[in-house]
Design a protein around this motif. Structure first.
Motif, PDB file in Angstrom:
ATOM      1  N   ILE A   1       1.381   1.000  13.568  1.00  0.00           N
ATOM      2  CA  ILE A   1       0.044   0.942  12.935  1.00  0.00           C
ATOM      3  C   ILE A   1      -0.086   0.988  11.335  1.00  0.00           C
ATOM      4  CG2 ILE A   1      -2.167   2.458  12.886  1.00  0.00           C
ATOM      5  CD1 ILE A   1      -1.484   2.934  15.921  1.00  0.00           C
ATOM      6  N   PHE A   2       0.778   1.896  10.705  1.00  0.00           N
ATOM      7  CA  PHE A   2       0.736   1.869   9.053  1.00  0.00           C
ATOM      8  C   PHE A   2       0.877   0.491   8.753  1.00  0.00           C
ATOM      9  CE2 PHE A   2       0.850   6.683   9.889  1.00  0.00           C
ATOM     10  CZ  PHE A   2      -0.323   6.945   9.093  1.00  0.00           C
ATOM     11  N   ILE A   3       2.011  -0.118   9.062  1.00  0.00           N
ATOM     12  CA  ILE A   3       2.315  -1.605   8.726  1.00  0.00           C
ATOM     13  C   ILE A   3       1.197  -2.453   8.819  1.00  0.00           C
ATOM     14  CG2 ILE A   3       3.946  -3.474   8.879  1.00  0.00           C
ATOM     15  CD1 ILE A   3       5.994  -1.466   9.640  1.00  0.00           C
ATOM     16  N   GLN A   4       0.456  -2.289   9.902  1.00  0.00           N
ATOM     17  CA  GLN A   4      -0.245  -3.456  10.329  1.00  0.00           C
ATOM     18  C   GLN A   4      -1.422  -3.139   9.537  1.00  0.00           C
ATOM     19  OE1 GLN A   4      -1.476  -3.274  14.561  1.00  0.00           O
ATOM     20  NE2 GLN A   4      -2.541  -5.401  14.633  1.00  0.00           N
ATOM     21  N   LEU A   5      -1.990  -2.057   9.315  1.00  0.00           N
ATOM     22  CA  LEU A   5      -3.414  -1.572   8.949  1.00  0.00           C
ATOM     23  C   LEU A   5      -2.878  -2.143   7.029  1.00  0.00           C
ATOM     24  CD1 LEU A   5      -4.308   1.822  10.212  1.00  0.00           C
ATOM     25  CD2 LEU A   5      -5.257  -0.386  10.663  1.00  0.00           C
ATOM     26  N   GLY A   6      -2.067  -1.660   6.630  1.00  0.00           N
ATOM     27  CA  GLY A   6      -1.666  -1.954   5.368  1.00  0.00           C
ATOM     28  C   GLY A   6      -1.697  -3.529   4.981  1.00  0.00           C
ATOM     29  N   LEU A   7      -0.958  -4.457   5.917  1.00  0.00           N
ATOM     30  CA  LEU A   7      -0.762  -5.783   5.657  1.00  0.00           C
ATOM     31  C   LEU A   7      -2.420  -6.173   5.823  1.00  0.00           C
ATOM     32  CD1 LEU A   7       2.273  -6.647   7.930  1.00  0.00           C
ATOM     33  CD2 LEU A   7       1.933  -6.355   5.134  1.00  0.00           C
ATOM     34  N   ILE A   8      -3.109  -5.824   6.779  1.00  0.00           N
ATOM     35  CA  ILE A   8      -4.420  -6.415   6.988  1.00  0.00           C
ATOM     36  C   ILE A   8      -5.330  -5.867   5.752  1.00  0.00           C
ATOM     37  CG2 ILE A   8      -6.469  -6.492   8.480  1.00  0.00           C
ATOM     38  CD1 ILE A   8      -4.926  -6.029  10.966  1.00  0.00           C
ATOM     39  N   ALA A   9      -5.222  -4.688   5.305  1.00  0.00           N
ATOM     40  CA  ALA A   9      -5.817  -4.432   4.163  1.00  0.00           C
ATOM     41  C   ALA A   9      -5.571  -5.011   3.026  1.00  0.00           C
ATOM     42  CB  ALA A   9      -5.500  -2.757   3.548  1.00  0.00           C
ATOM     43  N   GLY A  10      -4.230  -5.466   2.837  1.00  0.00           N
ATOM     44  CA  GLY A  10      -4.044  -6.309   1.558  1.00  0.00           C
ATOM     45  C   GLY A  10      -4.574  -7.607   1.863  1.00  0.00           C
ATOM     46  N   VAL A  11      -4.747  -8.259   3.057  1.00  0.00           N
ATOM     47  CA  VAL A  11      -5.449  -9.550   3.155  1.00  0.00           C
ATOM     48  C   VAL A  11      -6.884  -9.534   2.902  1.00  0.00           C
ATOM     49  CG1 VAL A  11      -6.092 -11.206   4.952  1.00  0.00           C
ATOM     50  CG2 VAL A  11      -3.798 -10.335   5.001  1.00  0.00           C
ATOM     51  N   LEU A  12      -7.731  -8.260   3.551  1.00  0.00           N
ATOM     52  CA  LEU A  12      -9.054  -8.249   3.326  1.00  0.00           C
ATOM     53  C   LEU A  12      -9.258  -8.068   1.676  1.00  0.00           C
ATOM     54  CD1 LEU A  12      -9.718  -5.893   6.187  1.00  0.00           C
ATOM     55  CD2 LEU A  12     -10.190  -8.456   5.995  1.00  0.00           C
ATOM     56  N   LYS A  13      -8.435  -7.302   1.137  1.00  0.00           N
ATOM     57  CA  LYS A  13      -8.675  -7.115  -0.454  1.00  0.00           C
ATOM     58  C   LYS A  13      -8.391  -8.513  -1.160  1.00  0.00           C
ATOM     59  CE  LYS A  13      -9.307  -4.797  -4.185  1.00  0.00           C
ATOM     60  NZ  LYS A  13     -10.583  -3.995  -4.497  1.00  0.00           N
TER      61      LYS A  13
ATOM     62  N   PHE B   1       0.203  -9.242  12.598  1.00  0.00           N
ATOM     63  CA  PHE B   1       0.596  -8.253  11.588  1.00  0.00           C
ATOM     64  C   PHE B   1       1.221  -6.891  12.091  1.00  0.00           C
ATOM     65  CE2 PHE B   1      -3.131 -10.639  10.161  1.00  0.00           C
ATOM     66  CZ  PHE B   1      -2.918 -10.966   8.991  1.00  0.00           C
ATOM     67  N   ASN B   2       1.496  -6.966  13.226  1.00  0.00           N
ATOM     68  CA  ASN B   2       2.275  -5.774  13.870  1.00  0.00           C
ATOM     69  C   ASN B   2       3.688  -5.946  14.186  1.00  0.00           C
ATOM     70  OD1 ASN B   2       3.027  -3.854  16.208  1.00  0.00           O
ATOM     71  ND2 ASN B   2       0.922  -3.023  15.787  1.00  0.00           N
ATOM     72  N   PRO B   3       4.565  -5.077  13.930  1.00  0.00           N
ATOM     73  CA  PRO B   3       5.947  -5.473  14.022  1.00  0.00           C
ATOM     74  C   PRO B   3       6.717  -5.288  15.337  1.00  0.00           C
ATOM     75  CG  PRO B   3       5.770  -3.399  12.818  1.00  0.00           C
ATOM     76  CD  PRO B   3       4.499  -3.992  13.036  1.00  0.00           C
TER      77      PRO B   3
END
Length: 304
Positions: free
Chosen positions: A82-94, A127-129
């Motif tokens: 979950i943390f990996i997925q949230l971090g990756l999507i946050a990077g895309v949104l940013k 985005f989820n491993p």
């Protein structure tokens, strides 16, 4: 008379709680297994219900007594994913925010934003491993066995296969996309916004649930998981409602589907006890003879 959004949410949540409380009262279900003359088919009889499932489709861990030892390795991987997925999507949104500023912050029509949020809604698992593949769409439509669908004993009232892709592709996905576009227009044109990220969190929780339910067949943990999915959906709808009332109302409509899904997952849990009649615990347990939780990015996943 139009019902308030909060009243709709409350009714849906109460419905889910009532259903789960009802079925959770039964910790043991007497099960009698009768092998028919056809070797490939086993009939499972449960008081008030009778259904058949091929031996090849029957979950392997239904033999013996379910373990009670919590699988902390799986729990750590769920949270890490979950943390990996949230971090990756946050990077895309940013990145989208930065790109939008670089091009001069132009006005973007609401419908032009639709494809972006629709893609996030349907493909968040990219985005989820973990291995969180959905049931095979074609097999589900044809009513055939696929991971997470017809590969276990299911209630007689389970919706037909075509209902699921219709709900996700044509109803829930578009509602998420359009309501997200409304929030983006109302929040000052920010992609990485708390309300939008509440939906991202809901999608991440749903992806973990797909791992538990479809890939790993953790029927007990799936009951707890679907309640977390429902709660995160409720929170996302509330956050949307704070920013834009119409967006919140639209995102709140799928709560009816989540109430039905919660009942379906809970009923499926009850219909798949072990041979001893004991139900799978409501948390991930150690299962040495079953598929272990692993990061699909670093190894081949099973085909659905």
């Amino acid at each position: 008379m139009k019902m308030k959004l909060q009243q709709v949410f409350s009714l849906c949540l109460l419905f889910v709680i009532e259903k789960v409380a009802h079925v959770s009262a039964f910790t043991t279900i007497p099960v009698k297994k009768v092998t028919t003359l056809t070797p490939q088919t086993t009939s499972t009889t449960i008081p008030g219900r009778s259904t058949e499932l091929s031996n090849s489709a029957r979950p392997d861990f239904q033999t013996g007594t379910p373990s009670q030892a919590a699988d902390f390795d799986a729990l750590l991987k769920y949270h890490g994913a979950i943390f990996i997925q949230l971090g990756l999507i946050a990077g895309v949104l940013k990145g989208l925010d930065i790109g939008y500023d670089l091009v001069g912050s132009p006005d973007i029509p609401t419908l032009a934003l639709f494809p972006i949020f629709y893609a996030f809604s349907l493909k968040s698992r990219a985005f989820n491993p973990l291995d969180n593949a959905r049931p095979n769409l074609q097999k589900a439509v044809e009513g055939e066995q696929s991971r997470g669908f017809q590969d276990r004993v299911m209630p007689s009232w389970t919706p037909p296969g075509p209902v699921f892709p219709i709900m996700w592709l044509l109803i829930i996905g578009p509602l998420r996309a359009y309501s997200s576009a409304l929030v983006w227009q109302a929040n000052g044109h920010e992609f990485l916004h708390p309300a939008l990220f509440a939906l991202v969190f809901h999608l991440a929780v749903g992806d973990i649930w797909n791992t538990m339910n479809n890939s790993e067949q953790r029927f007990g943990a799936s009951v707890t998981g679907v309640l977390c999915v429902t709660a995160s959906a409720l929170n996302a709808a509330y956050q949307y409602h704070v920013v834009d009332e119409t967006a919140g109302n639209l995102l709140g409509l799928p709560m009816i589907w989540f109430a039905v899904a919660s009942s379906l997952v809970t009923a499926t849990w009850r219909l798949n006890p072990s041979e001893s009649g004991e139900l799978d615990p409501l948390y991930p347990v150690v299962r040495p003879d079953r598929k272990q939780t692993s990061f699909a990015w670093f190894g081949a996943s099973e085909s659905p």
